[in-house]
Write a protein that holds these residues in place. Structure first.
Motif, PDB file in Angstrom:
ATOM      1  N   ALA A 171      -5.026   3.765   3.224  1.00 31.14           N
ATOM      2  CA  ALA A 171      -4.580   2.552   2.524  1.00 31.14           C
ATOM      3  C   ALA A 171      -3.800   1.650   3.484  1.00 31.14           C
ATOM      4  O   ALA A 171      -3.990   0.429   3.510  1.00 31.14           O
ATOM      5  N   VAL A 172      -2.925   2.276   4.296  1.00 29.01           N
ATOM      6  CA  VAL A 172      -2.119   1.497   5.240  1.00 29.01           C
ATOM      7  C   VAL A 172      -3.016   0.836   6.292  1.00 29.01           C
ATOM      8  O   VAL A 172      -2.779  -0.312   6.693  1.00 29.01           O
ATOM      9  N   SER A 173      -4.081   1.542   6.685  1.00 29.61           N
ATOM     10  CA  SER A 173      -4.958   0.944   7.699  1.00 29.61           C
ATOM     11  C   SER A 173      -5.655  -0.299   7.150  1.00 29.61           C
ATOM     12  O   SER A 173      -5.981  -1.222   7.887  1.00 29.61           O
ATOM     13  N   ARG A 174      -5.840  -0.339   5.822  1.00 23.71           N
ATOM     14  CA  ARG A 174      -6.432  -1.567   5.240  1.00 23.71           C
ATOM     15  C   ARG A 174      -5.474  -2.749   5.329  1.00 23.71           C
ATOM     16  O   ARG A 174      -5.904  -3.893   5.479  1.00 23.71           O
TER      17      ARG A 174
ATOM     18  N   ALA B  60       0.869  -1.187   0.000  1.00 24.11           N
ATOM     19  CA  ALA B  60       0.000   0.000   0.000  1.00 24.11           C
ATOM     20  C   ALA B  60       0.902   1.232   0.000  1.00 24.11           C
ATOM     21  O   ALA B  60       2.071   1.162   0.411  1.00 24.11           O
ATOM     22  N   ASP B  61       0.353   2.350  -0.487  1.00 24.73           N
ATOM     23  CA  ASP B  61       1.086   3.627  -0.474  1.00 24.73           C
ATOM     24  C   ASP B  61       1.449   3.970   0.972  1.00 24.73           C
ATOM     25  O   ASP B  61       0.562   4.161   1.818  1.00 24.73           O
ATOM     26  N   ALA B  62       2.752   4.063   1.250  1.00 24.38           N
ATOM     27  CA  ALA B  62       3.217   4.243   2.636  1.00 24.38           C
ATOM     28  C   ALA B  62       2.926   5.632   3.196  1.00 24.38           C
ATOM     29  O   ALA B  62       3.148   5.870   4.389  1.00 24.38           O
ATOM     30  N   THR B  63       2.427   6.555   2.336  1.00 26.88           N
ATOM     31  CA  THR B  63       2.085   7.879   2.856  1.00 26.88           C
ATOM     32  C   THR B  63       0.567   8.056   2.987  1.00 26.88           C
ATOM     33  O   THR B  63       0.089   9.126   3.353  1.00 26.88           O
ATOM     34  N   ASN B  64      -0.184   7.004   2.641  1.00 25.05           N
ATOM     35  CA  ASN B  64      -1.646   7.092   2.644  1.00 25.05           C
ATOM     36  C   ASN B  64      -2.192   6.318   3.858  1.00 25.05           C
ATOM     37  O   ASN B  64      -2.239   5.089   3.861  1.00 25.05           O
ATOM     38  N   GLU B  65      -2.605   7.067   4.865  1.00 28.86           N
ATOM     39  CA  GLU B  65      -3.002   6.430   6.136  1.00 28.86           C
ATOM     40  C   GLU B  65      -4.164   5.451   5.962  1.00 28.86           C
ATOM     41  O   GLU B  65      -4.188   4.378   6.560  1.00 28.86           O
TER      42      GLU B  65
ATOM     43  N   PRO C 227      -2.100  -6.266  14.717  1.00 31.58           N
ATOM     44  CA  PRO C 227      -2.224  -5.148  15.660  1.00 31.58           C
ATOM     45  C   PRO C 227      -1.553  -3.893  15.087  1.00 31.58           C
ATOM     46  O   PRO C 227      -0.489  -3.983  14.466  1.00 31.58           O
ATOM     47  N   THR C 228      -2.173  -2.725  15.280  1.00 32.10           N
ATOM     48  CA  THR C 228      -1.696  -1.511  14.598  1.00 32.10           C
ATOM     49  C   THR C 228      -0.390  -0.957  15.178  1.00 32.10           C
ATOM     50  O   THR C 228       0.211  -0.074  14.589  1.00 32.10           O
TER      51      THR C 228
ATOM     52  N   PHE D 121       1.612   5.989  11.743  1.00 28.10           N
ATOM     53  CA  PHE D 121       0.779   4.888  11.236  1.00 28.10           C
ATOM     54  C   PHE D 121       1.587   3.850  10.455  1.00 28.10           C
ATOM     55  O   PHE D 121       1.120   2.758  10.187  1.00 28.10           O
ATOM     56  N   ILE D 122       2.837   4.187  10.087  1.00 29.76           N
ATOM     57  CA  ILE D 122       3.728   3.225   9.429  1.00 29.76           C
ATOM     58  C   ILE D 122       4.640   2.553  10.454  1.00 29.76           C
ATOM     59  O   ILE D 122       4.943   1.370  10.373  1.00 29.76           O
ATOM     60  N   THR D 123       5.111   3.336  11.420  1.00 27.12           N
ATOM     61  CA  THR D 123       6.165   2.839  12.319  1.00 27.12           C
ATOM     62  C   THR D 123       5.605   2.264  13.624  1.00 27.12           C
ATOM     63  O   THR D 123       6.386   1.913  14.507  1.00 27.12           O
ATOM     64  N   GLY D 124       4.288   2.200  13.733  1.00 29.07           N
ATOM     65  CA  GLY D 124       3.712   1.735  14.999  1.00 29.07           C
ATOM     66  C   GLY D 124       4.114   2.668  16.129  1.00 29.07           C
ATOM     67  O   GLY D 124       4.329   2.236  17.258  1.00 29.07           O
ATOM     68  N   SER D 125       4.280   3.970  15.782  1.00 31.80           N
ATOM     69  CA  SER D 125       4.670   5.049  16.715  1.00 31.80           C
ATOM     70  C   SER D 125       6.115   4.939  17.209  1.00 31.80           C
ATOM     71  O   SER D 125       6.511   5.650  18.125  1.00 31.80           O
ATOM     72  N   GLN D 126       6.914   4.043  16.599  1.00 31.64           N
ATOM     73  CA  GLN D 126       8.329   3.990  16.972  1.00 31.64           C
ATOM     74  C   GLN D 126       9.074   5.114  16.256  1.00 31.64           C
ATOM     75  O   GLN D 126       8.615   5.638  15.249  1.00 31.64           O
ATOM     76  N   LYS D 127      10.245   5.450  16.775  1.00 29.81           N
ATOM     77  CA  LYS D 127      11.038   6.536  16.187  1.00 29.81           C
ATOM     78  C   LYS D 127      11.896   6.040  15.017  1.00 29.81           C
ATOM     79  O   LYS D 127      12.650   6.779  14.408  1.00 29.81           O
ATOM     80  N   SER D 128      11.800   4.755  14.738  1.00 29.61           N
ATOM     81  CA  SER D 128      12.602   4.175  13.649  1.00 29.61           C
ATOM     82  C   SER D 128      11.702   3.726  12.500  1.00 29.61           C
ATOM     83  O   SER D 128      10.488   3.614  12.655  1.00 29.61           O
ATOM     84  N   ILE D 129      12.345   3.467  11.365  1.00 25.73           N
ATOM     85  CA  ILE D 129      11.613   3.015  10.171  1.00 25.73           C
ATOM     86  C   ILE D 129      12.377   1.839   9.539  1.00 25.73           C
ATOM     87  O   ILE D 129      13.597   1.865   9.469  1.00 25.73           O
ATOM     88  N   GLY D 130      11.629   0.831   9.089  1.00 25.47           N
ATOM     89  CA  GLY D 130      12.232  -0.309   8.378  1.00 25.47           C
ATOM     90  C   GLY D 130      12.195  -0.037   6.881  1.00 25.47           C
ATOM     91  O   GLY D 130      11.155   0.329   6.341  1.00 25.47           O
TER      92      GLY D 130
END
Ligand code: TXA
Ligand code: MG
Length: 351
Positions: free
Chosen positions: A68-71, A61-66, A79-80, A130-139
């Motif tokens: 789409a990501v929620s789907r 899903a588009d990683a900037t589209n909340e 779990p979100t 919404f991408i990082t599960g509220s973590q300060k890091s990104i995969g």
């Protein structure tokens, strides 16, 4: 692990689009460049596109589209607060999503991308909660599968920044290594505008190595094709298992994960009517059902998820697995199978 672009572009031109009307959604086989554009546009429009990578199929899903990501979270039942990996087409896109990138992470990216490795880095402002599960890091990962790379490049041509893609399976279940397995897992929850791209069997068969790069040393959070020895050689740093932060949520780190409905046992002989997976030279115990006979550790990884799925489709109660030697990919196989054997949720319905 090269991109083999030329061969694939030939396949694109001779291929055709298959529409399975009765599915209510589209599965694209042998995608042409037109199909890839269509899939990239579907992502841009906020739909889900399942696509092959060299490890396992991803649910994109588009990683900037909340929305789409929620789907992704809702169709997977995930779990979100579990972060997603963002897939990009090249190392040049790294700076969009990550900041304060350590030199050793650049070395890893230069050495192993495109390929089966995910780097965990400090996130930029583009990477939202919404991408990082509220973590300060990104995969982040650049896959080497040519279809995945073509899709990511096309998506970026349309102005996209990256494609969030977990493995295309229900949360906690066995990852999908074929488009048929994706359909089995998620077909029923897909909408008409979502797509599955069929790119055949995944070359490696188990998920990418995840390396945390937010501290002074690389820390392997999930073993895979890229081994600690390879990381050490590329960075001249020893991976430090203690730097993997306790706070980091990596669902693959759960004791129970990657589980079929059948009970998985390791190193135990199967009884009559039970499934058996082992290297080719190990004979099948009388009355048991051989699900796979890989010739090597590499083949073991390629076939393991498919074999576990076969066991479930045959409604087997129990599958016995004899693991190959614990080195290289064998370490990753042990990691995945131990979690599969630890299934505390045998009653989970399969979709
Ligand atoms: O091979 C793969 O990595 C596949 C293909 C599709 O690229 N993807 C995959 O995604 O396995 P997923 O979501 O099933 O597993 C990714 C793991 C999850 O356990 C997630 O928690 C972890 O990566 N992860 C993602 N972002 C993270 C972060 N910022 N910090 C720590 N772990 C992270
Ligand atoms: Mg997964």
């Amino acid at each position: 692990m090269g991109t083999r672009r030329r061969r694939v572009s030939v396949i694109y031109f001779i291929s055709k689009l298959v529409k399975w009307d009765d599915l209510g959604m589209e599965i694209i086989t042998n995608p042409t460049q037109v199909d890839i554009k269509k899939a990239a546009q579907a992502l841009k429009d906020g739909h889900l596109v399942a696509f092959p990578t060299e490890t396992v199929y991803g649910l994109g899903a588009d990683a900037t589209n909340e929305k789409a990501v929620s789907r992704i979270y809702s169709v997977k039942g995930r779990p979100t607060d579990h972060p997603l990996i963002v897939h990009i087409s090249s190392i040049n896109q790294l700076g969009k999503w990550a900041v304060d990138i350590p030199e050793f992470a650049i070395k890893l990216a230069e050495e192993f991308w495109p390929g089966p490795m995910t780097l965990i880095l400090s996130r930029s402002s583009l990477a939202k909660n919404f991408i990082t599960g509220s973590q300060k890091s990104i995969g982040l990962r650049v896959p080497s599968n040519p279809i995945a790379l073509a899709l990511l490049s096309q998506f970026e041509n349309l102005g996209g920044a990256g494609v969030a893609a977990p493995s295309a399976n229900k949360f906690g279940a066995v990852s999908a290594t074929t488009s048929e397995a994706v359909y089995e897992e998620l077909g029923q929850v897909f909408s008409e505008q979502d797509l599955i791209i069929n790119g055949g069997k995944c070359e490696i068969g188990i998920e990418s190595t995840i390396i945390e790069c937010t501290q002074d040393y690389p820390a392997i959070l999930r073993p895979g094709y890229i081994t600690p020895e390879m990381v050490k050689e590329a960075t001249e740093l020893i991976t430090n298992p203690k730097t993997g932060t306790q706070k980091t949520k990596t669902s693959g780190q759960f004791k129970s994960h990657y589980s079929p409905a059948a009970e998985v046992v390791l190193g135990e002989l199967p009884g009559p009517g039970e499934g058996f997976i082992a290297l080719e030279h190990i004979p099948t115990p009388k009355g048991s059902i051989r699900l796979a006979s890989p010739k090597s550790t590499t083949e073991f990884a390629q076939t393991i998820y498919h074999a576990l799925r076969m066991g479930d489709n045959m409604k087997l109660q129990k599958i016995a697995v004899f693991l190959p030697e614990e080195n290289g990919l064998g370490i990753a196989l042990k990691d995945r199978l131990e979690r599969a054997a630890n299934n505390t949720n045998q009653a989970r319905p399969k979709s």
